[in-house]
Design a protein around this motif. Sequence first.
Motif, PDB file in Angstrom:
ATOM      1  N   TYR A   5       0.815  -1.214   0.000  1.00 64.91           N
ATOM      2  CA  TYR A   5       0.000   0.000   0.000  1.00 64.91           C
ATOM      3  C   TYR A   5       0.847   1.260   0.000  1.00 64.91           C
ATOM      4  O   TYR A   5       1.689   1.457   0.877  1.00 64.91           O
ATOM      5  CB  TYR A   5      -0.896  -0.034   1.242  1.00 64.91           C
ATOM      6  CG  TYR A   5      -1.773   1.165   1.443  1.00 64.91           C
ATOM      7  CD1 TYR A   5      -2.867   1.387   0.628  1.00 64.91           C
ATOM      8  CD2 TYR A   5      -1.522   2.057   2.468  1.00 64.91           C
ATOM      9  CE1 TYR A   5      -3.696   2.481   0.822  1.00 64.91           C
ATOM     10  CE2 TYR A   5      -2.342   3.152   2.686  1.00 64.91           C
ATOM     11  CZ  TYR A   5      -3.424   3.363   1.854  1.00 64.91           C
ATOM     12  OH  TYR A   5      -4.240   4.435   2.057  1.00 64.91           O
ATOM     13  N   ARG A   6       0.621   2.101  -0.994  1.00 61.97           N
ATOM     14  CA  ARG A   6       1.251   3.428  -1.101  1.00 61.97           C
ATOM     15  C   ARG A   6       2.766   3.384  -0.869  1.00 61.97           C
ATOM     16  O   ARG A   6       3.297   4.050   0.012  1.00 61.97           O
ATOM     17  CB  ARG A   6       0.578   4.412  -0.163  1.00 61.97           C
ATOM     18  CG  ARG A   6      -0.857   4.690  -0.562  1.00 61.97           C
ATOM     19  CD  ARG A   6      -1.372   5.938   0.084  1.00 61.97           C
ATOM     20  NE  ARG A   6      -2.709   6.227  -0.363  1.00 61.97           N
ATOM     21  CZ  ARG A   6      -3.015   7.071  -1.365  1.00 61.97           C
ATOM     22  NH1 ARG A   6      -2.079   7.699  -2.004  1.00 61.97           N
ATOM     23  NH2 ARG A   6      -4.262   7.265  -1.704  1.00 61.97           N
ATOM     24  N   ASP A   7       3.416   2.579  -1.674  1.00 59.11           N
ATOM     25  CA  ASP A   7       4.861   2.390  -1.593  1.00 59.11           C
ATOM     26  C   ASP A   7       5.455   2.553  -2.984  1.00 59.11           C
ATOM     27  O   ASP A   7       4.732   2.631  -3.975  1.00 59.11           O
ATOM     28  CB  ASP A   7       5.171   0.978  -1.084  1.00 59.11           C
ATOM     29  CG  ASP A   7       5.848   0.940   0.267  1.00 59.11           C
ATOM     30  OD1 ASP A   7       6.456   1.954   0.664  1.00 59.11           O
ATOM     31  OD2 ASP A   7       5.770  -0.098   0.925  1.00 59.11           O
ATOM     32  N   THR A   8       6.768   2.533  -3.039  1.00 65.28           N
ATOM     33  CA  THR A   8       7.471   2.457  -4.316  1.00 65.28           C
ATOM     34  C   THR A   8       7.963   1.026  -4.478  1.00 65.28           C
ATOM     35  O   THR A   8       8.111   0.298  -3.484  1.00 65.28           O
ATOM     36  CB  THR A   8       8.686   3.406  -4.348  1.00 65.28           C
ATOM     37  OG1 THR A   8       9.652   2.944  -3.388  1.00 65.28           O
ATOM     38  CG2 THR A   8       8.276   4.843  -4.047  1.00 65.28           C
ATOM     39  N   PRO A   9       8.225   0.588  -5.701  1.00 68.67           N
ATOM     40  CA  PRO A   9       8.745  -0.768  -5.883  1.00 68.67           C
ATOM     41  C   PRO A   9      10.030  -1.011  -5.087  1.00 68.67           C
ATOM     42  O   PRO A   9      10.204  -2.071  -4.484  1.00 68.67           O
ATOM     43  CB  PRO A   9       8.997  -0.860  -7.393  1.00 68.67           C
ATOM     44  CG  PRO A   9       8.098   0.155  -7.991  1.00 68.67           C
ATOM     45  CD  PRO A   9       7.989   1.260  -6.982  1.00 68.67           C
ATOM     46  N   GLU A  10      10.914  -0.023  -5.057  1.00 73.75           N
ATOM     47  CA  GLU A  10      12.192  -0.188  -4.350  1.00 73.75           C
ATOM     48  C   GLU A  10      11.974  -0.385  -2.847  1.00 73.75           C
ATOM     49  O   GLU A  10      12.590  -1.255  -2.224  1.00 73.75           O
ATOM     50  CB  GLU A  10      13.098   1.018  -4.586  1.00 73.75           C
ATOM     51  CG  GLU A  10      13.493   1.237  -6.039  1.00 73.75           C
ATOM     52  CD  GLU A  10      12.392   1.895  -6.879  1.00 73.75           C
ATOM     53  OE1 GLU A  10      12.420   1.716  -8.108  1.00 73.75           O
ATOM     54  OE2 GLU A  10      11.497   2.564  -6.316  1.00 73.75           O
ATOM     55  N   LEU A  11      11.107   0.429  -2.268  1.00 74.04           N
ATOM     56  CA  LEU A  11      10.847   0.304  -0.828  1.00 74.04           C
ATOM     57  C   LEU A  11      10.143  -1.002  -0.504  1.00 74.04           C
ATOM     58  O   LEU A  11      10.471  -1.682   0.473  1.00 74.04           O
ATOM     59  CB  LEU A  11      10.026   1.494  -0.321  1.00 74.04           C
ATOM     60  CG  LEU A  11      10.760   2.835  -0.274  1.00 74.04           C
ATOM     61  CD1 LEU A  11       9.791   3.959   0.089  1.00 74.04           C
ATOM     62  CD2 LEU A  11      11.920   2.782   0.701  1.00 74.04           C
ATOM     63  N   GLY A  12       9.168  -1.372  -1.320  1.00 73.53           N
ATOM     64  CA  GLY A  12       8.433  -2.616  -1.080  1.00 73.53           C
ATOM     65  C   GLY A  12       9.327  -3.841  -1.180  1.00 73.53           C
ATOM     66  O   GLY A  12       9.317  -4.709  -0.297  1.00 73.53           O
ATOM     67  N   LEU A  13      10.106  -3.925  -2.249  1.00 73.71           N
ATOM     68  CA  LEU A  13      11.005  -5.076  -2.427  1.00 73.71           C
ATOM     69  C   LEU A  13      12.085  -5.111  -1.349  1.00 73.71           C
ATOM     70  O   LEU A  13      12.436  -6.177  -0.841  1.00 73.71           O
ATOM     71  CB  LEU A  13      11.632  -5.048  -3.813  1.00 73.71           C
ATOM     72  CG  LEU A  13      10.693  -5.411  -4.962  1.00 73.71           C
ATOM     73  CD1 LEU A  13      11.351  -5.124  -6.314  1.00 73.71           C
ATOM     74  CD2 LEU A  13      10.249  -6.860  -4.854  1.00 73.71           C
ATOM     75  N   GLY A  14      12.625  -3.944  -0.993  1.00 73.01           N
ATOM     76  CA  GLY A  14      13.630  -3.883   0.069  1.00 73.01           C
ATOM     77  C   GLY A  14      13.067  -4.362   1.398  1.00 73.01           C
ATOM     78  O   GLY A  14      13.737  -5.087   2.145  1.00 73.01           O
TER      79      GLY A  14
END
Length: 173
Positions: A96-105
């Motif tokens: 929810y309301r994230d960027t791909p980089e932050l979510g995957l990290g």
Amino acid sequence: MKLTALVPLLGATALVALLGRGLLQHDARAEPTSPLVGRPAPVLDLQKLDGDAAPQPGQVWVLNVFASWCGPCRAELPVLGQLAEQGGVRIVGLDYRDTPELGLGFLKRHGNPYALTWLDAQGKGSLAWGITGVPETFVIDKHGIVRLRHTGPVTAEDLNQRLLPLIRRLQSA
């Protein structure tokens, strides 16, 4: 002190006692109602963040809404891992309301219990599910009907007392 002065005092004391009793009996763990429970699960058409094992028709599955910036979401990841192992269900993550980089990290650092993770960067998919905050977890039956909405982090107690019994019942139906 006159009896007439004592009557209002006794009445007020009784009222306070009844209100206090009602507050103490309130179940703080009671789930808020959701208009989705008992209805078909909303279809999500979002960017895939990770994984590829989407739930198939005829399978019980779980949707867990999380975010990399959510501390309680991090705390529930080990319990969700147990659910995936013990419950024999696919868990789908909705970032929810994230960027791909932050979510995957986040998933790389803290563990990934999800068979599939969608990215909901703008919150549009979450809107369809009526998300009010993260984390939230939904159990969906074999027919695609939402059977449970759980708000807040899933704890071991929630897993053993609510989710696993419901999932097992739905799987055997």
